[in-house]
Scaffold this active site. Structure first.
Site, mmCIF file in Angstrom:
data_model
loop_
_atom_site.group_PDB
_atom_site.id
_atom_site.type_symbol
_atom_site.label_atom_id
_atom_site.label_comp_id
_atom_site.label_asym_id
_atom_site.label_seq_id
_atom_site.Cartn_x
_atom_site.Cartn_y
_atom_site.Cartn_z
ATOM 1 N N ASP A 10 0.877 -1.175 0.000
ATOM 2 C CA ASP A 10 0.000 0.000 0.000
ATOM 3 C C ASP A 10 0.913 1.222 0.000
ATOM 4 O O ASP A 10 2.142 1.095 0.094
ATOM 5 C CB ASP A 10 -0.889 -0.020 1.266
ATOM 6 N N SER A 11 0.299 2.404 -0.031
ATOM 7 C CA SER A 11 1.104 3.617 0.080
ATOM 8 C C SER A 11 1.522 3.860 1.537
ATOM 9 O O SER A 11 2.500 4.543 1.796
ATOM 10 C CB SER A 11 0.291 4.811 -0.420
ATOM 11 N N CYS A 73 -4.190 -1.949 -1.838
ATOM 12 C CA CYS A 73 -4.387 -0.549 -2.203
ATOM 13 C C CYS A 73 -5.401 -0.505 -3.344
ATOM 14 O O CYS A 73 -5.156 -1.069 -4.416
ATOM 15 C CB CYS A 73 -3.039 0.019 -2.645
ATOM 16 N N GLU A 150 -3.070 9.113 8.149
ATOM 17 C CA GLU A 150 -1.613 8.968 8.257
ATOM 18 C C GLU A 150 -1.051 9.893 9.347
ATOM 19 O O GLU A 150 -0.024 9.603 9.936
ATOM 20 C CB GLU A 150 -0.933 9.245 6.917
ATOM 21 N N CYS A 182 -11.040 2.338 -0.120
ATOM 22 C CA CYS A 182 -9.632 2.648 0.153
ATOM 23 C C CYS A 182 -9.286 1.871 1.421
ATOM 24 O O CYS A 182 -10.071 1.881 2.382
ATOM 25 C CB CYS A 182 -9.451 4.146 0.383
ATOM 26 N N HIS A 184 -7.311 2.440 3.718
ATOM 27 C CA HIS A 184 -7.148 3.243 4.933
ATOM 28 C C HIS A 184 -8.477 3.412 5.693
ATOM 29 O O HIS A 184 -8.478 3.607 6.903
ATOM 30 C CB HIS A 184 -6.648 4.655 4.578
HETATM 31 N N1 DGL Z 1 -4.831 2.899 0.788
HETATM 32 C C1 DGL Z 1 -4.778 3.152 -0.602
HETATM 33 C C2 DGL Z 1 -6.034 2.810 -1.329
HETATM 34 O O1 DGL Z 1 -6.680 1.859 -0.958
HETATM 35 C C3 DGL Z 1 -4.033 4.382 -1.065
HETATM 36 C C4 DGL Z 1 -4.373 5.675 -0.439
HETATM 37 C C5 DGL Z 1 -3.511 6.820 -0.928
HETATM 38 O O2 DGL Z 1 -2.287 6.744 -0.858
HETATM 39 O O3 DGL Z 1 -4.086 7.817 -1.401
HETATM 40 O O4 DGL Z 1 -6.392 3.410 -2.310
#
Ligand code: DGL
Length: 275
Positions: A10-11, A73, A150, A182, A184
């Protein structure tokens, strides 16, 4: 090969929601987790840039000998999965199809909250309507969620305010199902649940991608049944910072390695400043 690790990336900390599911559903598997924290957030970058980042991560993961990769991600899954699947030998799984399949089983008026790049890609709407053309889909890009998560501002009143704003158009449409588009966002579950009516079913694609991974490992004869090795964590940014952020979601401080991937050629579009 059965003993090889599953690579997930992931990021940032969002992929930990997928890691959590892997621990729950596949406790015997060993995992390599990569977070591209030096280039976070992905969600407001251009599609070509995201494809390039994903290629670099997959090259590195292949060099580490993983037996499968799960894109933890949605942004990468929406924008890069189809392209890279034909470029690498390792099986690669994304979140969109498993998430869409689960949503279609649950409701007909489906909301998706996602990064701006995922929402703009239309990946969820396309997948859902291909599975069931009767389903209506509303997608909302939520640019502020990833930076807030984050920065560990989950319990701020500002986060609640932003969440209300993002969910309002979906509530107006009287959605019966909401996809966390997402990885997150499940970390905001308490905030989101406090705003939404109880009748709205929440779909976490992480649950379903791990179920799909289990089936695929079984079919390929790659399922590990022995004891898992400790998870290996790698980041492109600062290992200590990631370790500090991850501890609350993992319940222990991870040992994090620095991984050198090429630097981006351009910066993401500027975000609205946080208050
Ligand atoms: N958690 C990621 C997703 O599911 C990336 C979020 C990001 O870096 O913008 O898209």
């Amino acid at each position: 090969m059965q003993k090889a690790r599953i690579g997930i990336f992931d990021s940032g900390v969002g992929g930990l929601t997928v890691l959590r599911e892997l621990y729950r559903q596949l406790p015997s598997e060993s995992i390599l987790y990569f977070a591209d924290t030096a280039r976070l957030p992905y969600g407001n970058r251009q599609p070509a840039e995201i494809v390039q980042f994903v290629r670099e991560i997959l090259c590195w993961m292949e060099s580490q000998g993983v037996k499968m990769v799960i894109m933890a991600c949605n942004t990468s899954s929406a924008l890069a999965l189809e392209t890279v699947q034909s470029e690498f030998d390792v099986p690669i799984l994304g979140l969109i199809l498993p998430g869409a399949r689960a949503a279609v089983r649950q409701g007909r008026r489906i909301g998706v909250i996602a990064t701006p790049a995922t929402a703009a890609s239309n990946a969820y709407r396309r997948a859902i309507q291909e599975m069931n053309p009767q389903c209506r889909v509303w997608q909302v890009g939520c640019p502020e969620f990833v930076p807030l998560i984050e920065r560990n501002r989950i319990h701020d009143s500002y986060t609640m305010e932003v969440a209300r704003e993002y969910l309002a158009p979906l509530q107006e449409q009287q959605i019966d199902t909401l996809i966390y588009g997402c990885t997150h966002y499940p970390l905001l579950a308490r905030v989101l649940k406090s705003i939404l009516p109880r009748s709205v079913q929440l779909v976490d694609p992480a649950v379903w991608v791990v179920q799909a991974a289990a089936r695929e490992l079984e079919a390929l004869g790659l399922r590990d049944t022995g004891a898992a090795l400790p998870t290996r964590f790698g980041v492109s940014g600062c290992p200590e910072e990631f370790g500090q952020r991850a501890v609350q979601w993992l319940g222990c401080t991870p040992t994090v390695e620095k991984v050198c991937l090429p630097q981006p050629e351009s910066e993401p579009l500027p975000l609205k400043p946080l208050e």
